[in-house]
Design a protein around this motif. Sequence first.
Motif, PDB file in Angstrom:
ATOM      1  N   UNK A  27       0.776  -1.160   0.047  1.00 13.52           N
ATOM      2  CA  UNK A  27      -0.024   0.020   0.028  1.00 13.52           C
ATOM      3  C   UNK A  27       0.719   1.390   0.009  1.00 13.52           C
ATOM      4  N   UNK A  28       2.092   1.170   0.707  1.00 11.10           N
ATOM      5  CA  UNK A  28       2.799   2.388   0.731  1.00 11.10           C
ATOM      6  C   UNK A  28       3.723   2.586  -0.691  1.00 11.10           C
ATOM      7  N   UNK A  29       3.387   1.716  -1.950  1.00 10.01           N
ATOM      8  CA  UNK A  29       4.167   2.071  -2.948  1.00 10.01           C
ATOM      9  C   UNK A  29       5.259   0.917  -3.315  1.00 10.01           C
ATOM     10  N   UNK A  30       5.769   0.285  -2.455  1.00  9.20           N
ATOM     11  CA  UNK A  30       6.902  -0.376  -2.475  1.00  9.20           C
ATOM     12  C   UNK A  30       6.640  -1.498  -3.187  1.00  9.20           C
ATOM     13  N   UNK A  31       7.661  -2.146  -4.047  1.00  2.47           N
ATOM     14  CA  UNK A  31       7.150  -3.325  -5.179  1.00  2.47           C
ATOM     15  C   UNK A  31       8.343  -4.166  -4.745  1.00  2.47           C
ATOM     16  N   UNK A  32       7.837  -5.484  -5.021  1.00  2.00           N
ATOM     17  CA  UNK A  32       8.804  -6.698  -5.140  1.00  2.00           C
ATOM     18  C   UNK A  32       8.641  -7.058  -6.733  1.00  2.00           C
ATOM     19  N   UNK A  33       9.863  -7.083  -7.244  1.00  5.69           N
ATOM     20  CA  UNK A  33       9.820  -7.446  -8.937  1.00  5.69           C
ATOM     21  C   UNK A  33      10.821  -8.476  -8.842  1.00  5.69           C
ATOM     22  N   UNK A  34      10.273  -9.432  -9.925  1.00  9.15           N
ATOM     23  CA  UNK A  34      11.107 -10.600 -10.374  1.00  9.15           C
ATOM     24  C   UNK A  34      11.374 -10.667 -11.894  1.00  9.15           C
ATOM     25  N   UNK A  35      12.502 -11.089 -12.415  1.00 11.28           N
ATOM     26  CA  UNK A  35      12.773 -11.251 -13.701  1.00 11.28           C
ATOM     27  C   UNK A  35      11.638 -11.872 -14.571  1.00 11.28           C
ATOM     28  N   UNK A  36      11.419 -11.376 -15.669  1.00  5.48           N
ATOM     29  CA  UNK A  36      10.483 -11.811 -16.583  1.00  5.48           C
ATOM     30  C   UNK A  36      11.137 -13.041 -17.455  1.00  5.48           C
ATOM     31  N   UNK A  39       8.889 -16.969 -22.372  1.00  7.33           N
ATOM     32  CA  UNK A  39       9.574 -17.166 -23.603  1.00  7.33           C
ATOM     33  C   UNK A  39       9.850 -15.957 -24.498  1.00  7.33           C
ATOM     34  N   UNK A  40       8.907 -15.045 -24.547  1.00  8.68           N
ATOM     35  CA  UNK A  40       9.007 -14.058 -25.330  1.00  8.68           C
ATOM     36  C   UNK A  40      10.351 -13.086 -24.627  1.00  8.68           C
ATOM     37  N   UNK A  41      10.086 -12.920 -23.308  1.00  9.08           N
ATOM     38  CA  UNK A  41      11.009 -12.054 -22.722  1.00  9.08           C
ATOM     39  C   UNK A  41      12.368 -12.652 -23.066  1.00  9.08           C
ATOM     40  N   UNK A  42      12.652 -13.935 -23.035  1.00  8.92           N
ATOM     41  CA  UNK A  42      13.952 -14.564 -23.193  1.00  8.92           C
ATOM     42  C   UNK A  42      14.340 -14.421 -24.528  1.00  8.92           C
ATOM     43  N   UNK A  43      13.540 -14.191 -25.715  1.00  8.08           N
ATOM     44  CA  UNK A  43      13.507 -14.293 -27.070  1.00  8.08           C
ATOM     45  C   UNK A  43      14.089 -12.508 -27.138  1.00  8.08           C
ATOM     46  N   UNK A  44      13.479 -11.815 -26.367  1.00  6.32           N
ATOM     47  CA  UNK A  44      13.896 -10.518 -26.461  1.00  6.32           C
ATOM     48  C   UNK A  44      15.136 -10.100 -26.000  1.00  6.32           C
ATOM     49  N   UNK A  45      15.791 -10.624 -24.968  1.00  7.35           N
ATOM     50  CA  UNK A  45      16.936 -10.459 -24.151  1.00  7.35           C
ATOM     51  C   UNK A  45      18.050 -10.646 -25.276  1.00  7.35           C
TER      52      UNK A  45
END
Length: 70
Positions: A27-36, A39-45
């Motif tokens: 609620x305070x705006x903090x986010x936990x992010x994880x790598x995408x 398959x499409x993200x891997x192809x893009x990378x």
Amino acid sequence: MSAVAAQPHVTLSGDRAGEYLVAEEDPDGRMVIVPDNSAQAILNRLGHTRATLAEFEAQYGPVRPPDGEG
């Protein structure tokens, strides 16, 4: 793919450049992010694109109908 597309994502630049998914948002705006790791993200990378059927068959030969096993 619809579950991945519906999940919020962010794009980072700098030392941690790439596509990330928002795993949690507090609620305070903090986010936990994880790598995408989709398959499409891997192809893009890697700078690749999916092969068309014609490209696949030119490399490996014609795709045959399923044999009914498995």
